[in-house]
Scaffold this active site. Structure first.
Site, PDB file in Angstrom:
ATOM      1  N   HIS A 176       0.830  -1.200   0.000  1.00 52.64           N
ATOM      2  CA  HIS A 176       0.000   0.000   0.000  1.00 52.64           C
ATOM      3  C   HIS A 176       0.870   1.257   0.000  1.00 52.64           C
ATOM      4  O   HIS A 176       0.435   2.315  -0.477  1.00 52.64           O
ATOM      5  CB  HIS A 176      -0.912   0.035   1.235  1.00 52.64           C
ATOM      6  CG  HIS A 176      -1.992  -0.996   1.217  1.00 52.64           C
ATOM      7  ND1 HIS A 176      -1.824  -2.256   1.739  1.00 52.64           N
ATOM      8  CD2 HIS A 176      -3.253  -0.958   0.726  1.00 52.64           C
ATOM      9  CE1 HIS A 176      -2.937  -2.953   1.589  1.00 52.64           C
ATOM     10  NE2 HIS A 176      -3.819  -2.189   0.973  1.00 52.64           N
ATOM     11  N   ASP A 246      -4.279  -5.411  -8.271  1.00 52.46           N
ATOM     12  CA  ASP A 246      -4.552  -4.718  -7.026  1.00 52.46           C
ATOM     13  C   ASP A 246      -4.670  -3.222  -7.386  1.00 52.46           C
ATOM     14  O   ASP A 246      -4.422  -2.814  -8.537  1.00 52.46           O
ATOM     15  CB  ASP A 246      -3.428  -4.978  -6.017  1.00 52.46           C
ATOM     16  CG  ASP A 246      -3.896  -4.875  -4.572  1.00 52.46           C
ATOM     17  OD1 ASP A 246      -4.958  -4.271  -4.325  1.00 52.46           O
ATOM     18  OD2 ASP A 246      -3.198  -5.401  -3.687  1.00 52.46           O
TER      19      ASP A 246
END
Length: 343
Positions: A176, A246
């Protein structure tokens, strides 16, 4: 109009007029919802209905609903589900029942694609971003339990998304925020991908890992690496289903999402995922995103057909089976009630 090869995030509890216009004009393949999009069952059902009124009845609407700390549907309106690690020593039938219950609440809300299960390894010393989201450390155990979870979601009428292919478990950083680099040997990585190989033909979608594997491609992370997608994901693993990235806005990838869209699709992904929900970002992404390919559309249709073939619901019997198994585990290990783990 052929939809664009994108799954996009939304800003809030209902579509704004600007979002509705963008969806009509640009038409992404589907949407993904987060906690910012969820208030209560009636609101959520209305929002998913709004999206499908524009994108079509079969437009996929995704949600991250693993159980444990990754759950967008939460109490008091929805049941709290245990994390994957709670089932490491549970019977497969109990895990399948848990997944069918979880899938059922998603389907009832209009969410037909569930981004779970995690097939990554839970390894000592790795970054905690995976942690108890993974079933176990052993690949064969993960494969066995992952198959039960996939079957439960499909029985509930929801399409699973196995993640994060070809494996996030060895990462020492959180994708992330930054790009993890994995220096493991090709032999070690070949063992890690076993769960994905076992479930390659299950009908589930798969979500890529924003991880650079030095043994496979020293320059590019898996999501944008033609070599990893061609030789490992489609090759060694044998995955021929829907491959979705993702979130392109995560810190692991450098560059604007709209610049990355073409690269990841050219590398072999079927769909790009863009989650911010910020209208200018989404508009830029859709402006640069190519249409869904015929092969990608076929893969999406195949996944839906497999799930619908499995679809059945027995909620009360399932709950008793799941809760009984977890209760027995808690009794065997006092103080470690798996249903009470942090969410």
């Amino acid at each position: 109009m052929t939809p664009l090869a994108a799954i996009i995030g939304l800003s809030g509890h209902r579509l704004t007029a600007e979002e509705a216009t963008l969806l009509r004009d640009r038409r992404p393949a589907g949407a993904i919802l987060f906690a910012r999009n969820v208030a209560d069952p009636a609101q959520l059902r209305a929002l998913t209905g709004q999206v499908r009124d524009i994108l079509g009845a079969d437009a996929p609407i995704l949600v991250d609903q693993e159980g444990g700390r990754v759950a967008r549907l939460k109490p008091p309106h929805w049941e709290r589900f245990p994390p994957a690690a709670a089932f490491e020593h549970a019977p497969e039938a109990a895990l399948r029942a848990n997944a069918e219950l979880l899938g059922g609440i998603c389907r009832d809300a209009g969410l037909d694609v569930v981004c779970a299960p995690v097939l990554d390894l839970r390894l000592p010393g790795a970054h905690g971003v995976i942690g108890d989201r993974a079933f176990a450390e052993d690949p064969s155990t993960i494969a066995r339990l992952g198959a039960a979870f996939v079957a439960g979601l499909q029985a509930a009428g929801t399409i699973p998304v196995i993640k994060h292919i070809p494996g996030h478990g060895r990462a020492l950083a959180d994708s992330h925020h930054e790009l993890p680099r994995v220096a493991a040997s090709a032999a070690d990585l070949a063992a890690d991908i076993e769960p994905f190989r076992v479930l390659a033909g299950s009908g589930a979608w798969a979500m890529t890992a924003h991880v650079l594997y030095e043994a496979w491609d020293r320059a590019l992370p898996a999501t944008i690496s033609p070599a990893v997608i061609r030789d490992i994901i489609r090759g060694e693993i044998g995955f021929e289903g829907v491959l979705v990235t993702d979130d392109l806005a995560m810190g692991a990838l450098s560059g604007a999402s709209n610049d990355l869209a073409g690269a990841v699709l050219a590398a072999g992904c079927d769909l790009v995922l863009h989650c911010t929900g910020r209208l200018p970002d989404t508009a830029a992404l859709l402006a640069s995103c190519p249409p869904l390919t015929d092969r990608a559309a076929e893969r999406m249709a195949q996944a839906r057909a497999i799930t619908e073939a499995f679809h059945s619901r027995r909620p009360e019997a399932l709950r008793a089976l799941r809760d009984g198994a977890l209760g027995a585990l808690a009794a065997a290990a006092p103080g470690e009630d798996p249903t009470a783990r942090p969410a």
